[in-house]
Design a protein around this motif. Structure first.
Motif, PDB file in Angstrom:
ATOM      1  N   SER A   1      -1.561   6.164  -9.273  1.00  0.00           N
ATOM      2  CA  SER A   1      -2.141   6.679  -8.026  1.00  0.00           C
ATOM      3  C   SER A   1      -2.026   8.191  -7.900  1.00  0.00           C
TER       4      SER A   1
ATOM      5  N   GLN B   1      -1.912  -5.789   0.897  1.00  0.00           N
ATOM      6  CA  GLN B   1      -1.550  -4.389   1.145  1.00  0.00           C
ATOM      7  C   GLN B   1      -0.487  -4.207   2.222  1.00  0.00           C
TER       8      GLN B   1
ATOM      9  N   VAL C   1      -7.739  -0.749  -6.197  1.00  0.00           N
ATOM     10  CA  VAL C   1      -8.098  -2.067  -5.682  1.00  0.00           C
ATOM     11  C   VAL C   1      -9.192  -2.695  -6.556  1.00  0.00           C
TER      12      VAL C   1
ATOM     13  N   LEU D   1      -4.150  -6.145  -4.625  1.00  0.00           N
ATOM     14  CA  LEU D   1      -3.552  -5.058  -3.832  1.00  0.00           C
ATOM     15  C   LEU D   1      -4.138  -5.036  -2.419  1.00  0.00           C
ATOM     16  N   ALA D   2      -5.448  -5.287  -2.325  1.00  0.00           N
ATOM     17  CA  ALA D   2      -6.094  -5.264  -1.005  1.00  0.00           C
ATOM     18  C   ALA D   2      -5.623  -6.449  -0.166  1.00  0.00           C
TER      19      ALA D   2
ATOM     20  N   TRP E   1      -6.854   4.793  -3.895  1.00  0.00           N
ATOM     21  CA  TRP E   1      -6.560   3.423  -3.460  1.00  0.00           C
ATOM     22  C   TRP E   1      -7.758   2.510  -3.768  1.00  0.00           C
TER      23      TRP E   1
ATOM     24  N   LYS F   1       0.834  -1.209   0.000  1.00  0.00           N
ATOM     25  CA  LYS F   1       0.000   0.000   0.000  1.00  0.00           C
ATOM     26  C   LYS F   1       0.869   1.259   0.000  1.00  0.00           C
TER      27      LYS F   1
END
Ligand SMILES: Nc1ncnc2c1ncn2[C@@H]1O[C@H](COP(=O)(O)OP(=O)(O)OP(=O)(O)O)[C@@H](O)[C@H]1O
Ligand SMILES: [Mg+2]
Length: 230
Positions: A149, A127, A117, A123-124, A113, A94
Motif C-alpha cells: 500500500s 474492511q 481490493v 479486503l473490501a 486501497w 482497512k
C-alpha cells in the motif's frame, strides 16, 4: 535497483549469511529459494535494516543504505512483508492495510486501497473487521497488502506462501504479477519452489548462508525443487 555485495550476517557465533551477491533490477521479480535455516530471512532483514550486517554493501538506486535505520529505508521506497503473519490485531483490516500508506495523500491512499481490493476482494468485505479475527491466510494477505500500500519501488516478501491454502497462494501470485506489470521490483523468499517459480524471472538457491545456484527460473527449476525436500 537493489545491489547486494559480499553480505555477511552473524548472530553471535552463528553465521547466517556468508558472502552473498545479489541484484534486483528495476521491475524484476527475483526469487530466493531455501530450506529452513538457509538464511533467507537474515538476508531480507539485512536489506530492510532489521539486522546488522557484519560485512558487505547494500545499495538501493545507487545509494548506500547500510547505515540507514529501517524506517528511512522504507521512505526510500522499500516495502517489507515479514515472515509469518504480522498484523495489528485490534485494528481494522482497512486501517492495517493503510498503515503502510500513511505518507501518501488521502486521494492516493484511496487509489491504492481500490487497487488492492481488486487483487484481494476479501479486503473490501472485511474492511471494518478487526484483523486479529481473520484466518491465518487472510492475516497474511493483510500484511502483504500493507507492504504494497505504501507504493514501494521494491517489495520484500519473506515467505509469503507460508502455511497458506492454494486459493490464497493464487491471489498473492496474481498480486505479485500485478506489481511487476506496474514496474515494481520484488525480492521474495520461499521454501515452496513450485508456485514461486511461476511468478519470478530470476532465482537463487540458498543453502547454509550461501547462494549455490543462480539463473533464470527455468534454468534453476531442478535445483530449486530439490531444495524443497531437504
Ligand atoms: N535472532 C537470531 N539469533 C541467533 N540465530 C539466529 C537468529 N535468527 C536466525 N538465526 C540462525 O541463523 C540461521 C539462518 O536463519 P534464517 O532465519 O535467516 O533462515 P531462513 O532461511 O529464513 O529459515 P526459515 O525458512 O526457517 O524462515 C539459522 O541457523 C538460524 O538458526
Ligand atoms: Mg525465514
Amino acid at each position: 535497483m537493489l545491489s547486494i555485495r559480499d553480505l555477511h550476517v552473524s548472530y553471535g557465533g552463528t553465521r547466517a549469511v556468508e558472502g552473498i551477491d545479489l541484484d534486483v533490477g528495476a521491475g524484476e521479480t527475483v526469487l530466493l529459494i531455501g530450506a529452513n535455516g538457509a538464511g533467507k530471512s537474515s538476508l531480507i532483514n539485512a536489506v530492510i535494516g532489521l539486522v546488522r550486517t557484519a560485512r558487505g554493501r547494500v545499495t538501493f538506486e545507487g545509494r548506500d543504505i547500510a547505515g540507514l535505520p529501517s524506517d528511512a529505508r522504507a521512505r526510500c521506497g522499500i516495502g517489507y512483508s515479514p515472515e509469518g503473519r504480522r498484523v495489528f490485531p485490534s485494528m481494522s483490516v482497512k486501517d492495517n492495510v493503510l498503515s503502510g500508506a500513511v505518507r501518501l495523500a488521502p486521494r492516493e491512499q484511496a487509489r491504492r486501497w481500490e487497487g488492492l481490493v481488486d487483487s484481494f476482494p476479501f479486503l473490501a468485505e472485511r474492511q471494518a473487521q478487526a484483523a486479529g479475527e481473520l484466518s491465518g491466510g487472510q492475516q497474511q494477505l493483510v500484511a502483504i497488502a500493507r507492504a504494497m500500500s505504501g507504493g514501494p519501488k521494491l517489495l520484500l516478501l519473506d515467505e509469503p506462501f507460508l502455511g497458506l491454502a492454494p486459493v490464497w497462494i493464487r491471489q498473492i501470485s496474481a498480486a505479485v504479477q500485478r506489481m511487476r506489470d506496474e514496474g515494481i521490483a520484488v525480492l521474495m523468499t520461499e521454501q515452496m519452489a513450485r508456485p514461486a517459480l511461476r511468478i519470478a524471472q530470476v532465482g537463487h538457491v540458498m543453502r547454509s548462508g550461501q547462494i549455490r545456484r543462480s539463473g533464470r527460473t527455468e534454468e534453476i527449476r531442478g535445483a530449486a525443487l530439490a531444495e524443497e525436500y531437504l
